[in-house]
Design a protein around this motif. Structure first.
Motif, PDB file in Angstrom:
ATOM      1  N   ASN A  21     -14.968  -7.109  -1.376  1.00  0.00           N
ATOM      2  CA  ASN A  21     -14.791  -6.505  -2.701  1.00  0.00           C
ATOM      3  C   ASN A  21     -15.390  -5.098  -2.798  1.00  0.00           C
ATOM      4  O   ASN A  21     -15.864  -4.685  -3.847  1.00  0.00           O
ATOM      5  N   GLN A  22     -15.388  -4.401  -1.673  1.00  0.00           N
ATOM      6  CA  GLN A  22     -15.819  -3.007  -1.649  1.00  0.00           C
ATOM      7  C   GLN A  22     -14.633  -2.124  -2.014  1.00  0.00           C
ATOM      8  O   GLN A  22     -13.500  -2.404  -1.618  1.00  0.00           O
ATOM      9  N   HIS A  23     -14.886  -1.066  -2.758  1.00  0.00           N
ATOM     10  CA  HIS A  23     -13.826  -0.169  -3.229  1.00  0.00           C
ATOM     11  C   HIS A  23     -13.966   1.183  -2.534  1.00  0.00           C
ATOM     12  O   HIS A  23     -14.906   1.915  -2.801  1.00  0.00           O
ATOM     13  N   THR A  24     -13.022   1.481  -1.659  1.00  0.00           N
ATOM     14  CA  THR A  24     -13.068   2.722  -0.897  1.00  0.00           C
ATOM     15  C   THR A  24     -11.985   3.664  -1.387  1.00  0.00           C
ATOM     16  O   THR A  24     -10.818   3.269  -1.508  1.00  0.00           O
ATOM     17  N   LEU A  25     -12.358   4.898  -1.657  1.00  0.00           N
ATOM     18  CA  LEU A  25     -11.408   5.897  -2.134  1.00  0.00           C
ATOM     19  C   LEU A  25     -10.427   6.271  -1.034  1.00  0.00           C
ATOM     20  O   LEU A  25     -10.824   6.675   0.052  1.00  0.00           O
ATOM     21  N   LEU A  26      -9.131   6.102  -1.316  1.00  0.00           N
ATOM     22  CA  LEU A  26      -8.081   6.574  -0.412  1.00  0.00           C
ATOM     23  C   LEU A  26      -7.764   8.037  -0.713  1.00  0.00           C
ATOM     24  O   LEU A  26      -7.767   8.888   0.163  1.00  0.00           O
ATOM     25  N   THR A  27      -7.473   8.294  -1.982  1.00  0.00           N
ATOM     26  CA  THR A  27      -7.137   9.650  -2.410  1.00  0.00           C
ATOM     27  C   THR A  27      -7.145   9.695  -3.935  1.00  0.00           C
ATOM     28  O   THR A  27      -7.202   8.662  -4.596  1.00  0.00           O
ATOM     29  N   ALA A  28      -7.091  10.887  -4.450  1.00  0.00           N
ATOM     30  CA  ALA A  28      -6.965  11.089  -5.894  1.00  0.00           C
ATOM     31  C   ALA A  28      -5.852  12.100  -6.124  1.00  0.00           C
ATOM     32  O   ALA A  28      -5.592  12.969  -5.289  1.00  0.00           O
ATOM     33  N   THR A  29      -5.188  11.949  -7.238  1.00  0.00           N
ATOM     34  CA  THR A  29      -4.121  12.866  -7.615  1.00  0.00           C
ATOM     35  C   THR A  29      -4.204  13.067  -9.121  1.00  0.00           C
ATOM     36  O   THR A  29      -5.054  12.463  -9.778  1.00  0.00           O
ATOM     37  N   SER A  30      -3.349  13.881  -9.651  1.00  0.00           N
ATOM     38  CA  SER A  30      -3.290  14.009 -11.103  1.00  0.00           C
ATOM     39  C   SER A  30      -1.834  14.050 -11.533  1.00  0.00           C
ATOM     40  O   SER A  30      -0.954  14.435 -10.765  1.00  0.00           O
ATOM     41  N   VAL A  31      -1.628  13.613 -12.753  1.00  0.00           N
ATOM     42  CA  VAL A  31      -0.303  13.672 -13.364  1.00  0.00           C
ATOM     43  C   VAL A  31      -0.450  14.505 -14.635  1.00  0.00           C
ATOM     44  O   VAL A  31      -1.546  14.684 -15.152  1.00  0.00           O
ATOM     45  N   ARG A  32       0.672  14.998 -15.130  1.00  0.00           N
ATOM     46  CA  ARG A  32       0.601  15.946 -16.245  1.00  0.00           C
ATOM     47  C   ARG A  32       0.277  15.317 -17.587  1.00  0.00           C
ATOM     48  O   ARG A  32      -0.257  15.966 -18.471  1.00  0.00           O
ATOM     49  N   ASP A  33       0.570  14.002 -17.749  1.00  0.00           N
ATOM     50  CA  ASP A  33       0.354  13.371 -19.048  1.00  0.00           C
ATOM     51  C   ASP A  33       0.262  11.853 -18.879  1.00  0.00           C
ATOM     52  O   ASP A  33       0.472  11.321 -17.795  1.00  0.00           O
ATOM     53  N   HIS A  34      -0.084  11.180 -19.967  1.00  0.00           N
ATOM     54  CA  HIS A  34      -0.238   9.718 -19.913  1.00  0.00           C
ATOM     55  C   HIS A  34       1.089   9.009 -19.663  1.00  0.00           C
ATOM     56  O   HIS A  34       1.117   7.939 -19.056  1.00  0.00           O
ATOM     57  N   TRP A  35       2.184   9.575 -20.126  1.00  0.00           N
ATOM     58  CA  TRP A  35       3.500   8.993 -19.856  1.00  0.00           C
ATOM     59  C   TRP A  35       3.725   8.906 -18.344  1.00  0.00           C
ATOM     60  O   TRP A  35       4.208   7.899 -17.836  1.00  0.00           O
ATOM     61  N   SER A  36       3.324   9.943 -17.618  1.00  0.00           N
ATOM     62  CA  SER A  36       3.450   9.938 -16.152  1.00  0.00           C
ATOM     63  C   SER A  36       2.492   8.927 -15.524  1.00  0.00           C
ATOM     64  O   SER A  36       2.814   8.312 -14.500  1.00  0.00           O
TER      65      SER A  36
END
Length: 149
Positions: A96-111
């Motif tokens: 149950n360890q949580h390892t970061l793969l990657t992060a991204t961003s989207v333009r809005d909550h709909w996305s």
């Protein structure tokens, strides 16, 4: 929808009003995105969504308080100076360890909703993964999508 209200289930049909968001103050897409997250991190506490319901023009999310939130060393805050809506992708291993793969961003909550709805998600630069759960981390200002290794 005019309002989204969080309640904590304290047992024995005792529901504590926890927090609310008015549609006049928050984008309605964000209110829907919140309903898709199986976990919420708020004020250094972890909550699990038990169920949601509606009555007239209000939405209710019923939570179970789990524990104080234990932060990973690689977690960063997106609260200030970040463009778009951040989404982290983290693996969950057998411990149950949580390892970061990657992060991204989207333009809005709909996305963001597009990602939150999926059973399988294309993780940028990593491939296709099965989604284990989703989270809104208000303390850090991001969505987190947990995927199976």
């Amino acid at each position: 929808m005019k309002k989204l209200v969080y309640y904590i289930d304290r047992g024995n049909e005792n529901y504590e009003r926890f927090y609310e968001y008015a549609a006049s103050n928050v984008d309605s897409d964000e209110l829907y995105a919140r309903q898709l997250c199986t976990y919420l991190i708020k004020d250094e506490t972890e909550y699990q969504l038990l169920y949601n319901e509606m009555a007239a023009d209000e939405e209710f999310l019923i939570l179970q308080e789990l524990r104080p939130n234990k932060r990973n060393m690689d977690e960063k805050s997106y609260l200030y100076g970040f463009n778009g809506i951040p989404i982290e992708f983290r693996t969950i291993d057998s411990l149950n360890q949580h390892t970061l793969l990657t992060a991204t961003s989207v333009r809005d909550h709909w996305s963001a909703i597009r990602y939150l709805l999926k059973d399988y998600v294309q993780v940028p630069d990593h491939g296709l993964y099965e989604v284990a759960s989703t989270e809104l981390d208000e303390d850090r200002g991001c969505y987190v999508i947990y995927v199976n290794e």
